[in-house]
Design an enzyme around this catalytic site. Sequence first.
Site, PDB file in Angstrom:
ATOM      1  N   SER A 184       0.851  -1.196   0.000  1.00 15.39           N
ATOM      2  CA  SER A 184       0.000   0.000   0.000  1.00 15.39           C
ATOM      3  C   SER A 184       0.880   1.237   0.000  1.00 15.39           C
ATOM      4  CB  SER A 184      -0.885   0.011   1.243  1.00 15.39           C
ATOM      5  OG  SER A 184      -1.467   1.294   1.391  1.00 15.39           O
ATOM      6  N   HIS A 194      -1.731  -1.379  -3.870  1.00 17.22           N
ATOM      7  CA  HIS A 194      -2.940  -0.920  -3.180  1.00 17.22           C
ATOM      8  C   HIS A 194      -2.897   0.608  -3.075  1.00 17.22           C
ATOM      9  CE1 HIS A 194      -6.278  -1.726  -0.324  1.00 17.22           C
ATOM     10  NE2 HIS A 194      -5.808  -0.703   0.364  1.00 17.22           N
ATOM     11  N   ASP A 249      -4.970   3.831  -1.600  1.00 14.95           N
ATOM     12  CA  ASP A 249      -6.010   4.234  -0.651  1.00 14.95           C
ATOM     13  C   ASP A 249      -6.538   5.624  -0.981  1.00 14.95           C
ATOM     14  OD1 ASP A 249      -6.148   2.054   1.297  1.00 14.95           O
ATOM     15  OD2 ASP A 249      -4.052   2.550   1.683  1.00 14.95           O
ATOM     16  N   MET A 302      -8.991   8.545   0.187  1.00 14.61           N
ATOM     17  CA  MET A 302      -9.721   9.024   1.380  1.00 14.61           C
ATOM     18  C   MET A 302     -10.252  10.434   1.148  1.00 14.61           C
ATOM     19  SD  MET A 302      -7.127   7.716   4.334  1.00 14.61           S
ATOM     20  CE  MET A 302      -6.390   6.077   4.292  1.00 14.61           C
ATOM     21  N   HIS A 329      -8.764   1.274  -3.234  1.00 16.28           N
ATOM     22  CA  HIS A 329      -9.622   1.153  -2.047  1.00 16.28           C
ATOM     23  C   HIS A 329     -10.269   2.505  -1.772  1.00 16.28           C
ATOM     24  CE1 HIS A 329      -9.598   0.255   2.608  1.00 16.28           C
ATOM     25  NE2 HIS A 329     -10.821   0.361   2.121  1.00 16.28           N
ATOM     26  N   MET A 342     -12.230   4.928   0.251  1.00 15.44           N
ATOM     27  CA  MET A 342     -12.775   5.241   1.583  1.00 15.44           C
ATOM     28  C   MET A 342     -13.423   6.614   1.466  1.00 15.44           C
ATOM     29  SD  MET A 342      -9.570   3.749   3.670  1.00 15.44           S
ATOM     30  CE  MET A 342      -8.612   3.763   2.168  1.00 15.44           C
ATOM     31  N   MET A 380     -11.388  -5.171   6.710  1.00 13.53           N
ATOM     32  CA  MET A 380     -10.493  -4.210   7.373  1.00 13.53           C
ATOM     33  C   MET A 380     -10.102  -4.745   8.740  1.00 13.53           C
ATOM     34  SD  MET A 380      -9.839  -1.774   5.322  1.00 13.53           S
ATOM     35  CE  MET A 380      -8.817  -0.882   6.495  1.00 13.53           C
ATOM     36  N   GLY A 392      -8.265   4.789   7.687  1.00 12.50           N
ATOM     37  CA  GLY A 392      -7.927   6.215   7.761  1.00 12.50           C
ATOM     38  C   GLY A 392      -6.432   6.473   7.832  1.00 12.50           C
ATOM     39  N   GLY A 443      -0.082   2.177   9.660  1.00  8.32           N
ATOM     40  CA  GLY A 443       0.689   1.942  10.879  1.00  8.32           C
ATOM     41  C   GLY A 443      -0.108   1.667  12.138  1.00  8.32           C
ATOM     42  N   ASP A 471      -6.673  -5.914   5.231  1.00  5.94           N
ATOM     43  CA  ASP A 471      -5.976  -4.625   5.136  1.00  5.94           C
ATOM     44  C   ASP A 471      -5.906  -3.964   6.506  1.00  5.94           C
ATOM     45  OD1 ASP A 471      -4.998  -2.153   4.341  1.00  5.94           O
ATOM     46  OD2 ASP A 471      -6.825  -1.547   3.288  1.00  5.94           O
ATOM     47  N   GLY A 503       1.228  -1.753   4.265  1.00  5.87           N
ATOM     48  CA  GLY A 503       1.705  -0.395   4.035  1.00  5.87           C
ATOM     49  C   GLY A 503       2.971  -0.117   4.809  1.00  5.87           C
TER      50      GLY A 503
HETATM   51  C1  DX5 Z   1      -5.894   2.143   6.132  1.00 14.48           C
HETATM   52  C2  DX5 Z   1      -5.655   1.782   4.697  1.00 14.48           C
HETATM   53  C3  DX5 Z   1      -4.592   0.773   4.519  1.00 14.48           C
HETATM   54  C4  DX5 Z   1      -3.225   1.215   4.970  1.00 14.48           C
HETATM   55  C5  DX5 Z   1      -2.643   0.053   5.678  1.00 14.48           C
HETATM   56  O1  DX5 Z   1      -7.031   2.907   6.231  1.00 14.48           O
HETATM   57  O2  DX5 Z   1      -6.829   1.294   4.082  1.00 14.48           O
HETATM   58  O3  DX5 Z   1      -4.526   0.284   3.184  1.00 14.48           O
HETATM   59  O4  DX5 Z   1      -2.361   1.601   3.945  1.00 14.48           O
HETATM   60  O5  DX5 Z   1      -1.486   0.435   6.299  1.00 14.48           O
HETATM   61  P1  DX5 Z   1      -0.727  -0.489   7.325  1.00 14.48           P
HETATM   62  O6  DX5 Z   1      -0.329  -1.741   6.572  1.00 14.48           O
HETATM   63  O7  DX5 Z   1       0.424   0.347   7.718  1.00 14.48           O
HETATM   64  O8  DX5 Z   1      -1.667  -0.791   8.449  1.00 14.48           O
HETATM   65 ZN    ZN Z   2      -6.545   0.219   2.120  1.00 16.02          ZN
END
Ligand code: DX5
Ligand code: ZN
Length: 230
Positions: free
Chosen positions: A9, A34, A36, A38, A67, A69, A138, A143, A146, A176, A198
């Site tokens: 990601s 991936h 994201d 938002m 993805h 969001m 999820m 959002g 880490g 994810d 990510g």
């Molecule tokens: C969170 C995202 C994820 C994010 C995951 O809202 O949808 O795709 O990049 O990051 P890590 O792997 O760091 O939890």
């Molecule tokens: Zn994601």
Amino acid sequence: MRSYKIVPSILSADHGKLVEEALQVHLPGIDHLHVDIMDGHFVPNLTFGPQVVASLKQHTPFRLDVHLMIEAVDDYIPQFAAAGADILTIHQEATPHLHRSLHLIREQGIKAGVSLNPATPLETLHWVLTEVDLVLIMSVDPGFGGQKFIRATLEKIRRLVQWRKERRLKFIIEVDGGITEQTAPLAYEAGAEYLVAGNAVFGHPDRVAAVHRIQRAIDEHQARRRTIIT
Ligand code: DX5
Ligand code: ZN
């Protein structure tokens, strides 16, 4: 051994050089990226729009796992499809007309995914499971990158695997959030096939080594399980 994919990601990459960062994880077996999206409403953060997706499509060889969001998904589905999304995943919680939105994605000629936040019951997908190519579970509240993996998600994945078998469906199961060397083997064992990572990839200076560490953790965990069983 059942196959799986690590899907990096780019949320945790340097946004000033996304293409360069993405190309660092172009490794054998890594063919999806991936992305994201938002909107600051559905989740309390803002990221990329269709133009960034189009640039990634143009300058990298990856299939783009986008993805969303965001709210008002129907207004944006055609734009993200035109930008080059190969899989477009929307949130069950973000649209009142999930069936219609999933069909709108498939009408663009791409794969339709649906995602559930950690608190949303699997049962909310009962009537649309025949309409999806991918279900994204999820394992953190969406959002931010880490965050800590929510372990209750494992049971959700296991139940989804069971449902898929009982109803003879074929969608991909993706997980994810909070995927690390420690949690990836657990998510894989529960039944996840695509594992988004990510921070565990782009949070390290050597991205290649980071991907290999996650893959090795899954492979070694499986090998240990086989030894115990046989
Ligand atoms: C969170 C995202 C994820 C994010 C995951 O809202 O949808 O795709 O990049 O990051 P890590 O792997 O760091 O939890
Ligand atoms: Zn994601």
